[in-house]
Design an enzyme around this catalytic site. Sequence first.
Site, PDB file in Angstrom:
ATOM      1  N   GLU A  47      10.028   0.769  10.591  1.00 40.73           N
ATOM      2  CA  GLU A  47      10.982   1.874  10.433  1.00 40.73           C
ATOM      3  C   GLU A  47      10.215   3.136  10.774  1.00 40.73           C
ATOM      4  OE1 GLU A  47      14.077   1.435   9.550  1.00 40.73           O
ATOM      5  OE2 GLU A  47      13.949  -0.656   8.916  1.00 40.73           O
ATOM      6  N   GLY A  70       3.147   3.075  13.916  1.00 40.75           N
ATOM      7  CA  GLY A  70       3.948   1.873  14.169  1.00 40.75           C
ATOM      8  C   GLY A  70       3.521   1.193  15.461  1.00 40.75           C
ATOM      9  N   CYS A 110      13.059  10.679   7.644  1.00 39.22           N
ATOM     10  CA  CYS A 110      13.001  10.116   8.999  1.00 39.22           C
ATOM     11  C   CYS A 110      14.335  10.284   9.731  1.00 39.22           C
ATOM     12  CB  CYS A 110      12.593   8.654   8.948  1.00 39.22           C
ATOM     13  SG  CYS A 110      13.500   7.706   7.740  1.00 39.22           S
ATOM     14  N   LYS A 135       0.841  -1.199   0.000  1.00 38.24           N
ATOM     15  CA  LYS A 135       0.000   0.000   0.000  1.00 38.24           C
ATOM     16  C   LYS A 135       0.876   1.248   0.000  1.00 38.24           C
ATOM     17  CE  LYS A 135      -2.482   3.039   3.006  1.00 38.24           C
ATOM     18  NZ  LYS A 135      -2.265   4.073   2.036  1.00 38.24           N
ATOM     19  N   GLY A 173       6.860   4.631   8.614  1.00 35.90           N
ATOM     20  CA  GLY A 173       5.978   5.771   8.845  1.00 35.90           C
ATOM     21  C   GLY A 173       6.158   6.309  10.250  1.00 35.90           C
ATOM     22  N   SER A 174       5.098   6.866  10.780  1.00 35.93           N
ATOM     23  CA  SER A 174       5.208   7.539  12.077  1.00 35.93           C
ATOM     24  C   SER A 174       5.262   6.530  13.227  1.00 35.93           C
ATOM     25  CB  SER A 174       4.022   8.474  12.274  1.00 35.93           C
ATOM     26  OG  SER A 174       2.831   7.731  12.221  1.00 35.93           O
ATOM     27  N   GLU A 200       9.517  15.090  16.507  1.00 39.37           N
ATOM     28  CA  GLU A 200       9.906  15.064  15.091  1.00 39.37           C
ATOM     29  C   GLU A 200       9.039  16.071  14.336  1.00 39.37           C
ATOM     30  OE1 GLU A 200       8.751  11.535  12.820  1.00 39.37           O
ATOM     31  OE2 GLU A 200      10.697  11.575  11.840  1.00 39.37           O
TER      32      GLU A 200
HETATM   33  P1  NDP Z   1       1.690   7.698   8.771  1.00 39.01           P
HETATM   34  O1  NDP Z   1       2.553   6.925   9.673  1.00 39.01           O
HETATM   35  O2  NDP Z   1       0.310   8.007   9.198  1.00 39.01           O
HETATM   36  O3  NDP Z   1       1.564   6.955   7.349  1.00 39.01           O
HETATM   37  C1  NDP Z   1       2.524   6.077   6.801  1.00 39.01           C
HETATM   38  C2  NDP Z   1       1.799   4.986   6.004  1.00 39.01           C
HETATM   39  O4  NDP Z   1       0.983   4.207   6.879  1.00 39.01           O
HETATM   40  C3  NDP Z   1       0.842   5.506   4.949  1.00 39.01           C
HETATM   41  O5  NDP Z   1       0.803   4.596   3.864  1.00 39.01           O
HETATM   42  C4  NDP Z   1      -0.470   5.509   5.680  1.00 39.01           C
HETATM   43  O6  NDP Z   1      -1.575   5.497   4.802  1.00 39.01           O
HETATM   44  C5  NDP Z   1      -0.373   4.247   6.475  1.00 39.01           C
HETATM   45  N1  NDP Z   1      -1.180   4.187   7.684  1.00 39.01           N
HETATM   46  C6  NDP Z   1      -1.581   5.225   8.488  1.00 39.01           C
HETATM   47  N2  NDP Z   1      -2.305   4.760   9.525  1.00 39.01           N
HETATM   48  C7  NDP Z   1      -2.352   3.423   9.400  1.00 39.01           C
HETATM   49  C8  NDP Z   1      -2.941   2.376  10.171  1.00 39.01           C
HETATM   50  N3  NDP Z   1      -3.600   2.636  11.291  1.00 39.01           N
HETATM   51  N4  NDP Z   1      -2.794   1.107   9.757  1.00 39.01           N
HETATM   52  C9  NDP Z   1      -2.107   0.835   8.646  1.00 39.01           C
HETATM   53  N5  NDP Z   1      -1.534   1.773   7.868  1.00 39.01           N
HETATM   54  C10 NDP Z   1      -1.651   3.054   8.240  1.00 39.01           C
HETATM   55  O7  NDP Z   1       2.419   9.004   8.404  1.00 39.01           O
HETATM   56  P2  NDP Z   1       1.734  10.364   7.903  1.00 39.01           P
HETATM   57  O8  NDP Z   1       1.755  10.327   6.459  1.00 39.01           O
HETATM   58  O9  NDP Z   1       0.412  10.629   8.508  1.00 39.01           O
HETATM   59  O10 NDP Z   1       2.732  11.409   8.495  1.00 39.01           O
HETATM   60  C11 NDP Z   1       2.592  11.820   9.851  1.00 39.01           C
HETATM   61  C12 NDP Z   1       3.930  11.968  10.507  1.00 39.01           C
HETATM   62  O11 NDP Z   1       4.599  10.725  10.471  1.00 39.01           O
HETATM   63  C13 NDP Z   1       4.893  12.908   9.815  1.00 39.01           C
HETATM   64  O12 NDP Z   1       4.686  14.218  10.180  1.00 39.01           O
HETATM   65  C14 NDP Z   1       6.203  12.390  10.284  1.00 39.01           C
HETATM   66  O13 NDP Z   1       6.493  12.910  11.539  1.00 39.01           O
HETATM   67  C15 NDP Z   1       5.982  10.907  10.384  1.00 39.01           C
HETATM   68  N6  NDP Z   1       6.469  10.181   9.222  1.00 39.01           N
HETATM   69  C16 NDP Z   1       7.617   9.491   9.361  1.00 39.01           C
HETATM   70  C17 NDP Z   1       8.128   8.815   8.276  1.00 39.01           C
HETATM   71  C18 NDP Z   1       9.370   8.041   8.379  1.00 39.01           C
HETATM   72  O14 NDP Z   1       9.938   7.701   7.356  1.00 39.01           O
HETATM   73  N7  NDP Z   1       9.819   7.700   9.555  1.00 39.01           N
HETATM   74  C19 NDP Z   1       7.492   8.839   6.974  1.00 39.01           C
HETATM   75  C20 NDP Z   1       6.243   9.563   6.945  1.00 39.01           C
HETATM   76  C21 NDP Z   1       5.791  10.210   8.041  1.00 39.01           C
HETATM   77  P3  NDP Z   1      -2.206   6.890   4.259  1.00 39.01           P
HETATM   78  O15 NDP Z   1      -1.149   7.538   3.439  1.00 39.01           O
HETATM   79  O16 NDP Z   1      -3.365   6.424   3.447  1.00 39.01           O
HETATM   80  O17 NDP Z   1      -2.599   7.711   5.450  1.00 39.01           O
END
Ligand code: NDP
Length: 792
Positions: free
Chosen positions: A266, A249, A300, A191, A244-245, A397
């Site tokens: 991660e 996680g 990140c 996804k 992701g966040s 962050e």
């Molecule tokens: P998220 O962690 O919300 O999203 C990352 C991915 O996970 C996206 O594909 C998202 O889908 C999906 N996702 C979100 N919620 C769920 C869930 N409950 N179950 C399964 N999958 C899920 O990051 P955001 O895009 O909302 O960014 C928010 C904050 O996260 C940023 O401001 C930053 O601080 C941090 N971040 C950190 C990253 C890293 O590489 N460490 C990368 C991105 C963000 P969808 O896009 O459809 O919401």
Amino acid sequence: MNVKEIFETMEYGPAPEAAAPGLAWIQERTPFNLFINNQWVKPASGQYIDSINPATGKRLAQVAAATSADVDAAVAAARVAFETWGKTPGHIRTRYIYAIARHIQKHARLLAVLESLDNGKPIRETRDIDIPLVARHFYYHAGWAQLMESELPGYQPVGVVGQIIPWNFPLLMLAWKIAPALAMGNTVVLKPARYTSLTALKFAEIVQEIGLPPGVVNILTGEASQVGEALVGHPGINKIAFTGSTDVGRSIRRATAGSGKKLSLELGGKSPFIVFDDADLDSVVEGVVDAIWFNQGQVCCAGSRLLVQENIADRLIEKLRERMEHLRIGDPLDKAVDIGAIVSPGQLKEIQRLVNTGVEEGAVMWQPSWACPTEGYFFPPTLFTNVSPATTIAQVEIFGPVLVSMTFRTPAEAVELANNTRYGLAASVWSENINLALDVAPKLKAGTVWINCTNLFDATSGFGGYRESGFGREGGKEGLYEYVRPKWETLEAPAKEFHIAEESTSTNGSRPAVSADEDREFEGGEQLLDGYTPMFPAIDRTPKMFIGGKQTRPDSGYSRDVYDPQGQVIGQVGEGNRKDIRNAVEAAHAAGGWAAGTTHNRARSYADAAAEVQAAISRLFSYAAWADKYEGAVHRPPLRGVALAIPEAIGVIGMACPEEHPLLGFVSLVAPAIAMGNTIVVIPSQVAPLSATDCYQVLETSDLPAGVVNIVTGDRDLLSQVLAEHDDVDAMWYFGPAEGCKRVELASAGNMKRTWVSYGHPRDWMDTVQGEGEEFLREATQVKNIWVPYGE
Ligand code: NDP
């Protein structure tokens, strides 16, 4: 502007990359459907969501909004495909993955343009960094598919992998996930992030182009609440890989707890960028630009905390401001632009909110004098000084182009400030004194340390976090283990679980604990449990705990009886409680210097102990041997430099031993953990703890410093819960029934500690393949990559 003015300002002219090929590609296909079983399929909901160009705020395309019905279809396709792909010879998989790499290169410019349009990142970055690294990942992993049989002989693929990626490096994160998964024989359902799906959809076309068998790669676009959560909860998925966040996680950790799904996370970071007073300041300034303004700071591992030695702070800040004044922000497709657009209005608002908080908290904010474009979502590079380490902007962050700076006086203070965060993803150290840099690097709690460089990535070198930055590595050989499992494990639900018979233990509150003076002799040599005969002729029972190098009475003042298989009481052990665990964790923490000692010393303590423990002598000697031989690797990424991959101790490991082999199980867990430099709090077998408590004498006479091994007897699940919830415990191992595994995984989500649980899979502890070896050493360590460039 005339020539004279141009000469004086040295202003760049615009150098736009043509958007037309990317826009035409989109126009021909929008609205985009889902990619399932190599077919483009309409979403079950019939709904599509907009994909916006962040540099204009205008709609670029529409992509399908998948729902759980589509997830079912994609997982079903991946399951069928796994039957064949999982058995396809490595060489054949190599050819497919190699073809993917070649096709990425063939479409490199289109991919770069699409990525810039969709994400807002500068074309210079997508063209020169993202896409070449994507190709590199597929080439590198094509090689591992070829070598899997010879280099990972005891391993098989995990099965169907659900992969969830963020928007900051859309295609690169896809490559980091899909390349190792396919190389190790898994099939995937991926996804992409809602904001940035387009390059994943172009990737799906490449999958079709190269003729990858149907169902091996499936791509589902859509919303987190529909697709992401359905993937995480799907029973047909064997592993979830997420970037992701930290908050999401943590929720995924909770949702998968007890399901038996393998998990790698991660997550976020707040990485320190440490500058010593002998650093080359002009290089430092360019380093800072790369650290925090690369990808608008939406990285990140962005070096978002600048830690400067006090005597050079003013000079460096002045130079930085001067450089910031000359950064160029604007159209991401302009090749002369340094900073592009923020991915979405929501992210832009969040950055602004945190910047306002910084000002309210009393930090001094500075931004360049020029203005950002008014169309699209732009935020200027921002520098905070006068920042106090405990404030929001120093801890949270921000995920934007915002740098916070603090000062330090000594290297020790720099390390302390650097580690003053709940994260541990990366760090950067700047000094012309390589001795100092290499001394500081191992002290930093971070998965990657860059020396005199920053934000370097390569497929050879594993990337991943410590602490709340997640667990698992992507890239390098270590990254492959996230996509395999031992061959002896079966995919089916465990046939046999070892449950503690109700009647075999009891808490005896009415009877006083046996005092140390009342040590009793028992006949040895009889069978304590089926199939296991202790090798001691007699057991000298000393029914206390072992904490901080001392035998300690249980805080509760209670003991529990221990029975033999005939139901006869053969002794008592202390009934541990929360207080005992807290004391033990404290002792384990205080013994932190153990990891810093030489590996030779650790080997010697082991040999001493081994001489005294007859029953597990071979295993103890194995880990005594490994203590100074489990070494890392020197990677040679394509730069003038090396990356030193060093397996490091995790810290304090809590562990609940298996019931099956009370002594051997205990030794099998304790030995690799301390051989690798961890300190531990161990709960021995609940049914038969005496063989473990008999090791006190061994531990006391083996030169093991106090606090390295702490033994708390008592109720396994109650004590495991306290350990799993404890913020000072860095990892938790649990070998017991499936419900207990679930509880440990759930409780560990608090500080995102790494867990290793048996998922109820029975393990033959007598077997050297299942009961000892590299798997144990890998679980007892985490790999830190230290990048050391060379040359003048
Ligand atoms: P998220 O962690 O919300 O999203 C990352 C991915 O996970 C996206 O594909 C998202 O889908 C999906 N996702 C979100 N919620 C769920 C869930 N409950 N179950 C399964 N999958 C899920 O990051 P955001 O895009 O909302 O960014 C928010 C904050 O996260 C940023 O401001 C930053 O601080 C941090 N971040 C950190 C990253 C890293 O590489 N460490 C990368 C991105 C963000 P969808 O896009 O459809 O919401």
